[in-house]
Scaffold this active site. Structure first.
Site, PDB file in Angstrom:
ATOM      1  N   GLN A   1      -1.165  -0.032  -1.549  1.00 24.45           N
ATOM      2  CA  GLN A   1      -2.156  -0.804  -0.802  1.00 24.45           C
ATOM      3  C   GLN A   1      -1.509  -1.463   0.418  1.00 24.45           C
ATOM      4  O   GLN A   1      -0.516  -2.169   0.302  1.00 24.45           O
ATOM      5  CB  GLN A   1      -2.780  -1.862  -1.735  1.00 24.45           C
ATOM      6  CG  GLN A   1      -3.926  -2.642  -1.118  1.00 24.45           C
ATOM      7  CD  GLN A   1      -5.132  -1.775  -0.791  1.00 24.45           C
ATOM      8  OE1 GLN A   1      -5.542  -0.939  -1.576  1.00 24.45           O
ATOM      9  NE2 GLN A   1      -5.693  -1.959   0.396  1.00 24.45           N
TER      10      GLN A   1
ATOM     11  N   ASP B   1      -4.178   9.007  -0.079  1.00 21.60           N
ATOM     12  CA  ASP B   1      -4.715   8.295   1.091  1.00 21.60           C
ATOM     13  C   ASP B   1      -4.627   9.176   2.348  1.00 21.60           C
ATOM     14  O   ASP B   1      -5.212   8.855   3.375  1.00 21.60           O
ATOM     15  CB  ASP B   1      -3.893   7.022   1.352  1.00 21.60           C
ATOM     16  CG  ASP B   1      -4.570   5.772   0.813  1.00 21.60           C
ATOM     17  OD1 ASP B   1      -5.806   5.780   0.682  1.00 21.60           O
ATOM     18  OD2 ASP B   1      -3.851   4.789   0.539  1.00 21.60           O
TER      19      ASP B   1
ATOM     20  N   LYS C   1     -10.988   0.065  -6.494  1.00 24.31           N
ATOM     21  CA  LYS C   1     -10.440   1.409  -6.730  1.00 24.31           C
ATOM     22  C   LYS C   1     -10.246   1.641  -8.227  1.00 24.31           C
ATOM     23  O   LYS C   1     -10.533   2.727  -8.737  1.00 24.31           O
ATOM     24  CB  LYS C   1      -9.117   1.572  -5.961  1.00 24.31           C
ATOM     25  CG  LYS C   1      -9.364   1.673  -4.454  1.00 24.31           C
ATOM     26  CD  LYS C   1      -8.125   1.470  -3.595  1.00 24.31           C
ATOM     27  CE  LYS C   1      -8.532   1.397  -2.124  1.00 24.31           C
ATOM     28  NZ  LYS C   1      -7.412   1.075  -1.230  1.00 24.31           N
TER      29      LYS C   1
END
Ligand code: NAP
Length: 283
Positions: free
Chosen positions: A96, A119, A52
């Site tokens: 994460q 997300d 990422k």
């Protein structure tokens, strides 16, 4: 049979994000910023976070990593999220997952400002996906849709089967297929006659988390098979949920693992972060 090249499609998406990022900088002096929070030292999470960060560099975003020790408390993590919510130069916040067991990932996700939830895991964004009025696309399912579009694979009226009903992949995947007028069936561990249901799918999406779970007998001749799985085979090698070698010749299109859905997830994350920067600057 054609192999869907996720690397190629994701490169095109990132190229477009890069172009728009440059315009944003030139016209308004804005550089999109993504904060990536990782707790503990799970090796798979580390690989995802590095990918990422690399993608951020490529498209011209600022990325800030917050690497916290495994023993971080819930309060400490929530305080960091609060601080990031306030920071003007951070447009997207990504925590994460999975988090270490003592932490409540649901509470952490709900603490993220929905406008920075790139997300699309926050209940507000999940609700918007359900309504079909979303700011942020769910990253992995949106990546799958992007691949279908890129190869001109129609969804309208097709029989779509999704194996898996997780909040991250299966459920939003089904929603996006439904929004494009697919006739969608969601299968899970309690589904009866799974092979029979799958063998009727024009588009079969596997998000199970079990190596080579989808076998040739479960696939219709000419089907489009999308493999979301990121699993390890008996030799520890990365593989998908689909028994690729035995399934591929039955398909019209199939995604490989690696090089299929994986790179698309990161590309969508970049799109979402760019969008977040635009929304937060009223553009
Ligand atoms: P998950 O939360 O573990 O969900 C797995 C789903 O599969 C569950 O809904 C489960 O059903 C279902 N399932 C398990 N065994 C089954 C069986 N025997 N028959 C039918 N359904 C069964 O996993 P996830 O987070 O959705 O991830 C799925 C896979 O995608 C994993 O390999 C993960 O690593 C991968 N992934 C890849 C990306 C990417 O970027 N490529 C992103 C996210 C995830 P129940 O609900 O009944 O338990």
């Amino acid at each position: 049979m054609q192999i869907i090249d996720g690397k190629k499609v994701s490169a095109l998406v990132k190229e477009e994000v890069k172009k728009q990022t440059l315009e944003l900088k030139e016209q308004y002096g804005i550089t999109p910023g993504l904060a990536v929070v990782i707790v503990g030292d799970d090796p798979a999470s580390r690989v995802y976070v590095n990918n990422k960060k690399k993608a951020c560099e490529l498209v011209g975003f600022k990325s800030e990593e917050f690497s916290l020790p495994a023993e971080t408390t819930q309060e400490e993590l929530l305080n960091l999220v609060k601080t990031l919510n306030e920071k003007k130069d951070i447009n997207g916040i990504l925590v994460q997952l999975p988090l270490p067991e003592h932490l409540d990932d649901k509470a952490v996700i709900e603490a993220i400002n929905p406008l920075k939830d790139v997300d699309a895991f926050h209940a507000v964004n999940v609700g918007k996906i359900m309504l079909g009025e979303y700011d942020f696309m769910p990253c992995t399912p949106a990546g799958v849709m992007e691949m279908l579009h890129s190869y001109n694979i129609p969804v309208n009226g097709k029989n779509c089967v999704v194996i898996g009903r997780s909040n991250i992949v299966g459920k939003p995947m089904a929603m996006l297929l439904l929004h494009e007028n697919g006739t969608v069936t969601i299968c899970h561990s309690c589904t009866q006659n799974l092979a029979e249901i799958c063998s009727k799918a024009d588009i079969l999406v596997a998000a199970v988390g079990k190596p080579k779970f989808v076998t040739a007998d479960m696939v219709k001749e000419g089907a489009v098979v999308i493999d979301v799985g990121m699993d390890r085979d008996e030799n520890g090698k990365l593989c998908g949920d689909v028994d690729f070698e035995n399934v591929k010749d039955k398909c019209s299109y199939i995604t490989p693992v690696p090089g299929g859905v994986g790179p698309m997830t990161v590309a969508t994350l970049m799109k979402n972060t760019l969008k977040a920067a635009k929304i937060q600057n009223n553009l």
